[in-house]
Design an enzyme around this catalytic site. Structure first.
Site, PDB file in Angstrom:
ATOM      1  N   ASP A  57      18.809  38.337  -6.480  1.00 55.15           N
ATOM      2  CA  ASP A  57      18.279  38.608  -7.798  1.00 55.15           C
ATOM      3  C   ASP A  57      19.502  38.628  -8.717  1.00 55.15           C
ATOM      4  O   ASP A  57      20.490  39.318  -8.423  1.00 55.15           O
ATOM      5  CB  ASP A  57      17.626  40.006  -7.743  1.00 55.15           C
ATOM      6  CG  ASP A  57      16.277  40.064  -8.398  1.00 55.15           C
ATOM      7  OD1 ASP A  57      15.631  39.012  -8.591  1.00 55.15           O
ATOM      8  OD2 ASP A  57      15.844  41.193  -8.721  1.00 55.15           O
ATOM      9  N   LYS A 101      18.478  33.743  -8.382  1.00 57.27           N
ATOM     10  CA  LYS A 101      17.164  33.542  -9.002  1.00 57.27           C
ATOM     11  C   LYS A 101      16.910  34.557 -10.101  1.00 57.27           C
ATOM     12  O   LYS A 101      17.603  35.570 -10.174  1.00 57.27           O
ATOM     13  CB  LYS A 101      16.073  33.623  -7.934  1.00 57.27           C
ATOM     14  CG  LYS A 101      15.965  34.994  -7.317  1.00 57.27           C
ATOM     15  CD  LYS A 101      14.862  35.024  -6.286  1.00 57.27           C
ATOM     16  CE  LYS A 101      14.828  36.363  -5.580  1.00 57.27           C
ATOM     17  NZ  LYS A 101      14.567  37.499  -6.459  1.00 57.27           N
TER      18      LYS A 101
HETATM   19  C1  VGL Z   1      12.594  42.562  -6.228  1.00 57.53           C
HETATM   20  C2  VGL Z   1      11.560  43.977  -7.714  1.00 57.53           C
HETATM   21  C3  VGL Z   1      12.261  43.417  -8.761  1.00 57.53           C
HETATM   22  C4  VGL Z   1      12.789  42.112  -4.812  1.00 57.53           C
HETATM   23  C5  VGL Z   1      13.299  41.987  -7.264  1.00 57.53           C
HETATM   24  O1  VGL Z   1      13.867  41.545  -4.498  1.00 57.53           O
HETATM   25  O2  VGL Z   1      11.875  42.340  -3.980  1.00 57.53           O
HETATM   26  N1  VGL Z   1      11.725  43.552  -6.460  1.00 57.53           N
HETATM   27  N2  VGL Z   1      13.112  42.429  -8.521  1.00 57.53           N
HETATM   28 ZN    ZN Z   2      14.507  41.748 -10.043  1.00 53.50          ZN
END
Ligand code: VGL
Ligand code: ZN
Length: 197
Positions: A57, A101
């Site tokens: 992320d 991402k």
């Molecule tokens: C995620 C919530 C917000 C994850 C990423 O990696 O599962 N969850 N962003």
């Molecule tokens: Zn996130």
């Protein structure tokens, strides 16, 4: 596992980043417990010369998923910050393919395939089957698994190497059932309480 994997297989480690681990800004309870398990899978795939992919992320500071912007989450995994880093304890090989991402302010992307080059990378490597672990089961792991299936990959969810946020109790279990219903294999399966090294 050792005997079952071979050419065409790849390991996909989803969002194992400091902010998703205990002490982080969006901590997954017990998330750190999967690190030694993932390290064994990473070692195995790497030793067999099979691709290891790590998604992350990688948000801008004002990402639309953050509470201050009207989204559901506390600010997390801001690109370049400590919280967005992989933990030092996660032993990713030098050759790891890193997929960032949700890098644009207005786009949320739970799936590692969404808005990234993941599919092209996998096709170029001749990958047909994905072994997926990481965080969190019901968000980025589930979306990546379902997207992989939709794109024609076989998918195995490494049930001992995922953890769920469980904002609502049972979310993680429900997500595993949904992935299975769509064609993913769960390994190790329910009947096996433990896993041989
Ligand atoms: C995620 C919530 C917000 C994850 C990423 O990696 O599962 N969850 N962003
Ligand atoms: Zn996130």
């Amino acid at each position: 596992m050792e005997e079952t994997i071979g050419p065409g297989d790849a390991l996909v480690v989803v969002d194992v980043q400091k902010d998703f681990l205990p002490g982080g800004r969006l901590a997954v309870p017990g998330g750190d417990a999967i690190i030694p398990v993932l390290n064994r899978y990473i070692e195995l795939f790497h030793r067999k010369g099979l691709p290891v992919i790590a998604t992350r992320d990688w948000h801008p500071p004002n990402h639309c998923s953050f509470k201050e912007e009207g989204g559901p989450w506390p600010s997390h995994c801001v690109a370049g910050t400590e919280g967005a880093r992989f933990p030092e304890s996660l032993r990713l090989p030098e050759s790891v393919c890193i997929i960032s991402k949700a890098t644009r302010k207005d786009c949320e992307a739970y799936s590692g395939f969404e808005g990234t080059s993941l599919e092209e990378e996998l096709r170029a490597l001749g990958v047909r089957r994905l072994f997926v672990g990481g965080l969190a089961t019901e968000y980025c792991v589930a979306r990546t698994v379902l997207d992989g299936l939709e794109r024609g990959f076989e998918v195995v969810v490494l049930t001992d190497a995922v953890r769920s946020l469980d904002a609502h109790p049972g979310d993680g279990e429900k997500a595993l059932k949904q992935m299975q219903a769509r064609g993913a294999s769960l390994w190790p399966g329910k009947d096996k309480a433990t896993r041989e090294g």
